[in-house]
Scaffold this motif. Structure first.
Motif, PDB file in Angstrom:
ATOM      1  N   LYS A 179       0.840  -1.207   0.000  1.00  0.00           N
ATOM      2  CA  LYS A 179       0.000   0.000   0.000  1.00  0.00           C
ATOM      3  C   LYS A 179       0.875   1.258   0.000  1.00  0.00           C
ATOM      4  O   LYS A 179       0.623   2.211  -0.742  1.00  0.00           O
TER       5      LYS A 179
ATOM      6  N   LYS B 222       1.136   4.077  -3.061  1.00  0.00           N
ATOM      7  CA  LYS B 222       0.910   5.496  -2.757  1.00  0.00           C
ATOM      8  C   LYS B 222       2.110   6.344  -3.175  1.00  0.00           C
ATOM      9  O   LYS B 222       1.938   7.442  -3.719  1.00  0.00           O
TER      10      LYS B 222
ATOM     11  N   ALA C 205       2.133   6.590  -6.979  1.00  0.00           N
ATOM     12  CA  ALA C 205       1.071   7.498  -7.426  1.00  0.00           C
ATOM     13  C   ALA C 205       1.479   8.954  -7.207  1.00  0.00           C
ATOM     14  O   ALA C 205       1.290   9.799  -8.080  1.00  0.00           O
ATOM     15  N   ALA C 206       2.032   9.239  -6.048  1.00  0.00           N
ATOM     16  CA  ALA C 206       2.458  10.619  -5.755  1.00  0.00           C
ATOM     17  C   ALA C 206       3.544  11.061  -6.727  1.00  0.00           C
ATOM     18  O   ALA C 206       3.515  12.194  -7.230  1.00  0.00           O
TER      19      ALA C 206
ATOM     20  N   HIS D 192       1.963  11.967  -9.918  1.00  0.00           N
ATOM     21  CA  HIS D 192       0.857  12.934  -9.777  1.00  0.00           C
ATOM     22  C   HIS D 192      -0.476  12.302 -10.196  1.00  0.00           C
ATOM     23  O   HIS D 192      -1.250  12.879 -10.956  1.00  0.00           O
ATOM     24  N   ARG D 193      -0.712  11.095  -9.688  1.00  0.00           N
ATOM     25  CA  ARG D 193      -1.926  10.345  -9.998  1.00  0.00           C
ATOM     26  C   ARG D 193      -2.603   9.924  -8.698  1.00  0.00           C
ATOM     27  O   ARG D 193      -1.979   9.918  -7.645  1.00  0.00           O
ATOM     28  N   SER D 194      -3.856   9.509  -8.824  1.00  0.00           N
ATOM     29  CA  SER D 194      -4.518   8.861  -7.690  1.00  0.00           C
ATOM     30  C   SER D 194      -4.006   7.428  -7.605  1.00  0.00           C
ATOM     31  O   SER D 194      -3.418   6.900  -8.559  1.00  0.00           O
ATOM     32  N   VAL D 195      -4.237   6.785  -6.480  1.00  0.00           N
ATOM     33  CA  VAL D 195      -3.848   5.382  -6.331  1.00  0.00           C
ATOM     34  C   VAL D 195      -4.581   4.530  -7.368  1.00  0.00           C
ATOM     35  O   VAL D 195      -3.982   3.656  -8.007  1.00  0.00           O
ATOM     36  N   ALA D 196      -5.870   4.771  -7.563  1.00  0.00           N
ATOM     37  CA  ALA D 196      -6.641   3.998  -8.546  1.00  0.00           C
ATOM     38  C   ALA D 196      -6.066   4.166  -9.949  1.00  0.00           C
ATOM     39  O   ALA D 196      -5.906   3.181 -10.686  1.00  0.00           O
ATOM     40  N   SER D 197      -5.720   5.383 -10.316  1.00  0.00           N
ATOM     41  CA  SER D 197      -5.139   5.630 -11.629  1.00  0.00           C
ATOM     42  C   SER D 197      -3.781   4.952 -11.765  1.00  0.00           C
ATOM     43  O   SER D 197      -3.452   4.393 -12.815  1.00  0.00           O
ATOM     44  N   MET D 198      -2.991   4.970 -10.691  1.00  0.00           N
ATOM     45  CA  MET D 198      -1.678   4.335 -10.733  1.00  0.00           C
ATOM     46  C   MET D 198      -1.809   2.834 -10.921  1.00  0.00           C
ATOM     47  O   MET D 198      -1.070   2.229 -11.702  1.00  0.00           O
TER      48      MET D 198
ATOM     49  N   GLU E 105      -4.250   1.282 -12.407  1.00  0.00           N
ATOM     50  CA  GLU E 105      -4.646   1.079 -13.808  1.00  0.00           C
ATOM     51  C   GLU E 105      -3.425   1.146 -14.731  1.00  0.00           C
ATOM     52  O   GLU E 105      -3.260   0.314 -15.616  1.00  0.00           O
TER      53      GLU E 105
END
Length: 69
Positions: free
Chosen positions: A18, A22, A25-26, A29-35, A37
């Motif tokens: 997790k 995170k 993703a950071a 510059h994405r959300s966790v869900a987008s990362m 994907e």
């Protein structure tokens, strides 16, 4: 191409995984869900996987979709 999102995916994972998702993703510059994907799409492309619309993944999915449960 923008994908329409109609499905929900929930997973259980370790605190380490997790934290790593995170951090990734950071960094992007994405959300966790987008990362997640992006990671799945990169894996699929690298391994020659292609989604087939409405194709069941396993017998359990087929039963749920067609009401034969």
């Amino acid at each position: 191409m923008k994908r329409l999102k109609h499905e929900t995916l929930s997973i259980r994972t370790s605190a380490d995984i997790k934290q790593l998702v995170k951090l990734a993703a950071a960094r992007e510059h994405r959300s966790v869900a987008s990362m997640i994907e992006v990671l799945i799409l990169a894996y699929a492309q690298g391994h020659g996987l292609e989604a087939v619309p409405d194709a069941p993944v396993n017998a359990g999915e087929r039963k749920k979709r067609h009401g034969t449960d």
